[in-house]
Write a protein that holds these residues in place. Structure first.
Motif, PDB file in Angstrom:
ATOM      1  N   GLN A  15      16.238  -2.898  22.993  1.00 26.11           N
ATOM      2  CA  GLN A  15      15.923  -4.119  23.504  1.00 26.11           C
ATOM      3  C   GLN A  15      16.407  -5.392  22.782  1.00 26.11           C
ATOM      4  O   GLN A  15      16.764  -5.192  21.616  1.00 26.11           O
ATOM      5  CB  GLN A  15      14.198  -4.363  23.330  1.00 26.11           C
ATOM      6  CG  GLN A  15      13.750  -2.944  24.037  1.00 26.11           C
ATOM      7  CD  GLN A  15      12.415  -2.912  23.945  1.00 26.11           C
ATOM      8  OE1 GLN A  15      11.504  -3.951  24.144  1.00 26.11           O
ATOM      9  NE2 GLN A  15      11.565  -1.905  23.551  1.00 26.11           N
ATOM     10  N   SER A  16      16.117  -6.498  23.352  1.00 24.22           N
ATOM     11  CA  SER A  16      16.616  -8.005  22.749  1.00 24.22           C
ATOM     12  C   SER A  16      15.864  -9.021  23.118  1.00 24.22           C
ATOM     13  O   SER A  16      15.498  -8.965  24.412  1.00 24.22           O
ATOM     14  CB  SER A  16      18.162  -7.982  23.219  1.00 24.22           C
ATOM     15  OG  SER A  16      18.615  -9.220  22.423  1.00 24.22           O
ATOM     16  N   ASP A  17      15.456  -9.656  22.262  1.00 22.08           N
ATOM     17  CA  ASP A  17      14.598 -11.119  22.668  1.00 22.08           C
ATOM     18  C   ASP A  17      15.613 -11.841  23.533  1.00 22.08           C
ATOM     19  O   ASP A  17      15.079 -12.505  24.439  1.00 22.08           O
ATOM     20  CB  ASP A  17      13.996 -11.542  21.596  1.00 22.08           C
ATOM     21  CG  ASP A  17      12.979 -10.815  20.811  1.00 22.08           C
ATOM     22  OD1 ASP A  17      12.396 -10.042  21.471  1.00 22.08           O
ATOM     23  OD2 ASP A  17      12.594 -11.074  19.651  1.00 22.08           O
ATOM     24  N   THR A  18      17.016 -12.157  23.264  1.00 27.31           N
ATOM     25  CA  THR A  18      17.761 -12.884  23.998  1.00 27.31           C
ATOM     26  C   THR A  18      18.540 -11.809  24.945  1.00 27.31           C
ATOM     27  O   THR A  18      19.014 -10.766  24.661  1.00 27.31           O
ATOM     28  CB  THR A  18      18.801 -13.557  22.876  1.00 27.31           C
ATOM     29  OG1 THR A  18      17.951 -14.230  22.399  1.00 27.31           O
ATOM     30  CG2 THR A  18      19.503 -14.219  23.797  1.00 27.31           C
ATOM     31  N   PRO A  19      18.670 -12.071  26.390  1.00 25.92           N
ATOM     32  CA  PRO A  19      19.396 -11.169  27.109  1.00 25.92           C
ATOM     33  C   PRO A  19      20.926 -11.097  26.619  1.00 25.92           C
ATOM     34  O   PRO A  19      21.658 -12.133  26.300  1.00 25.92           O
ATOM     35  CB  PRO A  19      19.374 -11.876  28.280  1.00 25.92           C
ATOM     36  CG  PRO A  19      18.186 -12.861  28.509  1.00 25.92           C
ATOM     37  CD  PRO A  19      17.994 -13.254  26.991  1.00 25.92           C
ATOM     38  N   VAL A  20      21.463  -9.988  26.578  1.00 29.65           N
ATOM     39  CA  VAL A  20      22.708  -9.602  26.018  1.00 29.65           C
ATOM     40  C   VAL A  20      23.171  -8.244  26.739  1.00 29.65           C
ATOM     41  O   VAL A  20      22.293  -7.521  27.075  1.00 29.65           O
ATOM     42  CB  VAL A  20      22.689  -9.554  24.461  1.00 29.65           C
ATOM     43  CG1 VAL A  20      22.020  -8.385  23.857  1.00 29.65           C
ATOM     44  CG2 VAL A  20      24.236  -9.352  23.996  1.00 29.65           C
ATOM     45  N   ALA A  21      24.519  -8.384  27.102  1.00 30.26           N
ATOM     46  CA  ALA A  21      25.088  -7.298  27.760  1.00 30.26           C
ATOM     47  C   ALA A  21      25.355  -6.133  26.761  1.00 30.26           C
ATOM     48  O   ALA A  21      25.839  -6.662  25.463  1.00 30.26           O
ATOM     49  CB  ALA A  21      26.186  -7.711  28.468  1.00 30.26           C
ATOM     50  N   GLY A  22      25.353  -4.911  27.104  1.00 33.45           N
ATOM     51  CA  GLY A  22      26.081  -3.869  26.192  1.00 33.45           C
ATOM     52  C   GLY A  22      24.943  -3.031  25.379  1.00 33.45           C
ATOM     53  O   GLY A  22      25.180  -2.260  24.600  1.00 33.45           O
ATOM     54  N   GLY A  34      30.423  -6.972  27.190  1.00 34.86           N
ATOM     55  CA  GLY A  34      29.474  -6.026  27.037  1.00 34.86           C
ATOM     56  C   GLY A  34      29.904  -4.689  26.840  1.00 34.86           C
ATOM     57  O   GLY A  34      28.978  -3.925  25.749  1.00 34.86           O
ATOM     58  N   LEU A  35      31.149  -4.305  27.233  1.00 36.26           N
ATOM     59  CA  LEU A  35      31.924  -3.124  26.683  1.00 36.26           C
ATOM     60  C   LEU A  35      31.994  -3.118  25.240  1.00 36.26           C
ATOM     61  O   LEU A  35      31.878  -2.113  24.574  1.00 36.26           O
ATOM     62  CB  LEU A  35      33.037  -2.907  27.599  1.00 36.26           C
ATOM     63  CG  LEU A  35      32.908  -2.561  28.872  1.00 36.26           C
ATOM     64  CD1 LEU A  35      34.285  -2.598  29.660  1.00 36.26           C
ATOM     65  CD2 LEU A  35      32.423  -1.315  29.031  1.00 36.26           C
ATOM     66  N   ASN A  36      32.474  -4.261  24.521  1.00 37.43           N
ATOM     67  CA  ASN A  36      32.504  -4.261  23.154  1.00 37.43           C
ATOM     68  C   ASN A  36      31.165  -3.816  22.315  1.00 37.43           C
ATOM     69  O   ASN A  36      31.104  -3.355  21.490  1.00 37.43           O
ATOM     70  CB  ASN A  36      33.002  -5.488  22.540  1.00 37.43           C
ATOM     71  CG  ASN A  36      34.501  -5.399  22.597  1.00 37.43           C
ATOM     72  OD1 ASN A  36      35.194  -4.385  23.020  1.00 37.43           O
ATOM     73  ND2 ASN A  36      35.258  -6.833  22.412  1.00 37.43           N
ATOM     74  N   ASN A  37      30.209  -4.671  22.970  1.00 35.00           N
ATOM     75  CA  ASN A  37      28.903  -4.530  22.326  1.00 35.00           C
ATOM     76  C   ASN A  37      28.310  -2.968  22.628  1.00 35.00           C
ATOM     77  O   ASN A  37      27.658  -2.409  21.749  1.00 35.00           O
ATOM     78  CB  ASN A  37      27.904  -5.176  23.069  1.00 35.00           C
ATOM     79  CG  ASN A  37      27.983  -6.901  22.879  1.00 35.00           C
ATOM     80  OD1 ASN A  37      28.770  -7.023  22.006  1.00 35.00           O
ATOM     81  ND2 ASN A  37      27.664  -7.652  23.856  1.00 35.00           N
TER      82      ASN A  37
END
Length: 703
Positions: free
Chosen positions: A566-573, A353-356
């Motif tokens: 926003q993202s259709d697929t849950p993702v951190a960051g 998540g931090l990288n993202n």
């Protein structure tokens, strides 16, 4: 006396009879000794998530990640003597850097670490009682040997993907006396018979591989024994444990026998944590920090019988220091067990998540740049249009006859109107090198229609509308922009002196899409701007030539809107960015030249313009914030529970200044003073190496 910076572990090995063998580390000089068991012990608890290999002031030590109550900041607990070895209150490396390497086998230089964390020495806090003060007590007391290093969350750098998190160890103020302890460190290793820290020999390597083991915590309090110059009644309240020989023949504190994973400490382990299950919940907590130790036996330091001495967490002065540094001390927070690194506990950072988020910051800055750039798409076309007065091809040159006034007829066929259409496209290549570079390869342009009206023989008025478009790309990032622009122009000419004025209003939206693994984050921020552009030129005419000096000023101010990814697929960051105001001032000085060829169908006018341009760009500070938080605790059921708030970083809030050369060339065709066709191209070369190239076509009809 010595300071301890390493780990010794003892294992049981059965040959023909029991024998004590304590080499740990795959680089041992003694083949056939299975020290890998203690590397496996540390790895089985995933100690590499929480125990860090410390590099500071050209030396190595150990530290531990502990729970932070300061949002966006990580806290590392180590020994004060690792950063202020002579307890004079001055950091050994001054404003140097301290680096923590994480992972179960990070290596001496951190090359195979899971994470590395770097910060300046100004972020290092030492227990105030550690330093000697004039007129006060002598510093360097083992009981006060604590230091806390603070790092901002965006200083975490993922090196490999061994583990998705680094994780804090809970800290307990409960006395651990009599409990089973766990020790871990990155330093020297031996078999319990080699004196470590002396002449080089077997087991002298600091290989960066994390080793771990167990030991019974024998004593908590002020020592009543004296061992070397390290352990005595001036130590203050400390924790003591000894390295027992497996056969029970060598034990300094009590008649205990070393267990199968018995471990002591030596050079390389200073600052490492001592763990114990103080609340009997099956989880481990930090109860002390390694200060040093000594051995009453003649076999020497870091051999069997050696005593390790720890600064305890439980003293009022140490607890006050940790509280002041926003380190959480306790076995539960808000009803959730603080636990240990291997189970329920504080998970400080989601590395992925931090990288993202970090790359999202780069994407935010590129989006702000693209949002500003696309707004300027129509200005090049319109300025090329109005600059026809400096080429001698404007309507002002084609009216003929007497002075034209506003009272004259201006209807169809009066040759005082011109409708025109144009399209242009430019490319700015600032593409950087390497993975996820900050360079943006951008295309932008405009399709424009307009009308000009010859108000008098010296003044021409115009209005236009443009459709704006732009596209930018960088690694894992796509930006598509579209919008509209409206404006008006005033062009004047008086016996060779030419002046043009443009007002432009632009509004656009940028479709942001950045790839995060197999997921895609998207947002659609808007932007708008107002531009005032003024140009002054003087025309000299000679045998078909129209040429002369030119100069201009342009001022643009506007705003790039905020957005939430926003993202259709849950993702951190994912991040949210605030809006940003910006302004651009431009000054240009140059020279124009055009030549008029008379033909049977009209005129052919090739032209060239060269300019030096000074550009000053300013932007307000904008904040990009992590959506949610990379901080989590592991709930009692094993699931992740968000903890605290995510980091935020300021972008913009600064000015940039640049100089560049611009060359424009083209040819204008005029058919019997009714139909105009203008083909043009240009190139701008910035001192930074960035290049902008563009071109376009304009068609006009005079009626």
């Amino acid at each position: 006396m010595r300071k301890k910076l390493a780990l010794i572990v003892v294992i049981l090995w059965t040959l023909q009879q029991p024998a004590a063998l304590a080499i740990v580390g795959v680089n041992s000089a003694s083949p056939g000794i299975i020290g890998n068991q203690h590397i496996t012990f540390a790895s089985s608890l995933d100690l590499g998530r929480t125990v860090g290999f410390v590099s500071y002031s050209n030396s190595n030590a150990t530290g531990t990640l502990v729970p932070s109550l300061e949002a966006g900041t990580l806290k590392f607990l180590t020994a004060a003597h690792n950063v202020d070895h002579n307890n004079d209150g001055v950091l050994d490396a001054g404003l140097g850097t301290i680096i923590f390497y994480f992972g179960n086998a990070p290596g001496e230089n951190g090359g195979t670490a899971t994470y590395s964390v770097t910060a300046t020495a100004t972020q290092i806090a030492v227990n105030p009682l550690w330093a000697t003060k004039p007129g006060g007590p002598t510093g360097g007391t083992p009981t006060n040997d604590l230091a806390v290093v603070s790092f901002k969350i965006n200083q975490v750098t993922t090196v490999t993907a061994e583990s998705p998190v680094i994780q804090a160890s809970a800290v307990s103020s409960t006395s651990p006396v009599g409990l089973a302890g766990v020790v871990a460190g990155h330093g020297l290793h031996s078999d319990g018979t080699v004196i470590l820290g002396g002449s080089a020999g077997a087991g002298q390597q600091v290989d960066g591989i994390l080793k771990g083991g167990t030991n019974t915590i024998d004593f908590v309090g002020v020592p009543t024994i004296t061992v070397g110059g390290t352990i005595n009644d001036t130590s203050g309240t400390v924790i003591l444990l000894d390295l027992d020989k497996p056969d029970g023949s060598t034990s300094t504190l009590g008649a205990t026998t070393g267990g199968p994973n018995e471990a002591g400490t030596a050079k390389g382990d200073s600052g490492s944590a001592l763990y114990a299950d103080t609340n009997k919940d099956g989880k481990l907590e930090v109860v002390g920090v390694l200060n040093g130790g000594d051995n009453p036996y003649p076999t020497g330091v870091s051999t069997f019988g050696d005593i390790s001495q720890y600064a305890p967490i439980l003293t009022p002065t140490n607890l006050a220091f940790l509280k002041a540094q926003n380190v959480f001390v306790g076995t539960s927070l808000n009803g959730v067990s603080a636990g240990n690194y291997g189970g329920v506990g504080f998970m400080i950072a989601d590395g992925a998540g931090l990288n993202n988020f970090t790359y999202g910051l780069t994407a935010a800055m590129l989006t702000q740049s693209q949002g500003q750039q696309v707004l300027q798409g129509s200005l090049g076309t319109v300025q090329t249009r109005t600059s026809s007065v400096a080429r001698g091809t404007s309507n002002l040159e084609n009216v003929g006859g007497d002075e034209v006034t506003l009272s004259d007829l201006a209807g169809f066929g009066s040759r005082r109107w011109e409708a025109w259409a144009a399209s242009n496209l430019a490319r700015v290549d600032s593409q950087g090198r390497g993975s996820r570079s900050s360079g943006l390869d951008a295309h932008y342009g405009a399709a424009t229609v307009g009308v000009d009206f010859l108000a008098t023989s010296h003044v021409m008025l115009g209005a236009y509308w443009s459709y704006l478009y732009g596209r930018g790309s960088a690694t894992d990032l796509k930006l598509d922009s579209s919008g509209n622009a409206l404006g008006f122009t005033v062009v004047g000419e008086w016996y060779g002196l030419c002046s043009t004025f443009i007002y432009n209003y632009s509004h656009a939206e940028t479709d942001l899409r950045r790839s995060i693994g197999t997921a895609q984050a998207f947002a659609k921020p808007s932007s708008s701007s107002h531009t005032l552009d003024w140009m002054l030129a003087y025309n000299l005419r000679h045998r078909g030539w129209v040429h002369g000096p030119t100069g201009g000023l342009r001022y643009t101010f506007g705003n790039v809107g905020g957005y939430t990814e926003q993202s259709d697929t849950p993702v951190a960051g994912l991040l949210s960015a605030n809006s940003q105001d910006f302004s651009v001032f431009r000054l240009n000085l140059g020279y124009n030249a055009a030549y008029h060829f008379e033909t049977n169908f009209g005129k052919v006018v090739p032209y060239l313009s060269a300019n030096w341009i000074y550009l000053a760009q300013h932007s307000s500070s904008s904040t990009a914030s992590y959506q949610g938080t990379p901080f989590s605790i592991v709930g009692s059921g094993g699931g992740l529970v968000p903890f605290s708030s995510g980091p935020s970083t300021a972008t913009g809030g600064s000015g940039t200044y640049s100089n560049f050369a611009n060359v424009q060339m083209g040819v204008e065709l005029i058919a019997h003073e009714r139909l105009k066709l203008n083909l043009q191209t240009y190139v701008s070369v910035f001192r930074s190496g960035t290049m902008e190239v563009g071109g376009g076509v304009q068609v006009g009809f005079i009626f």
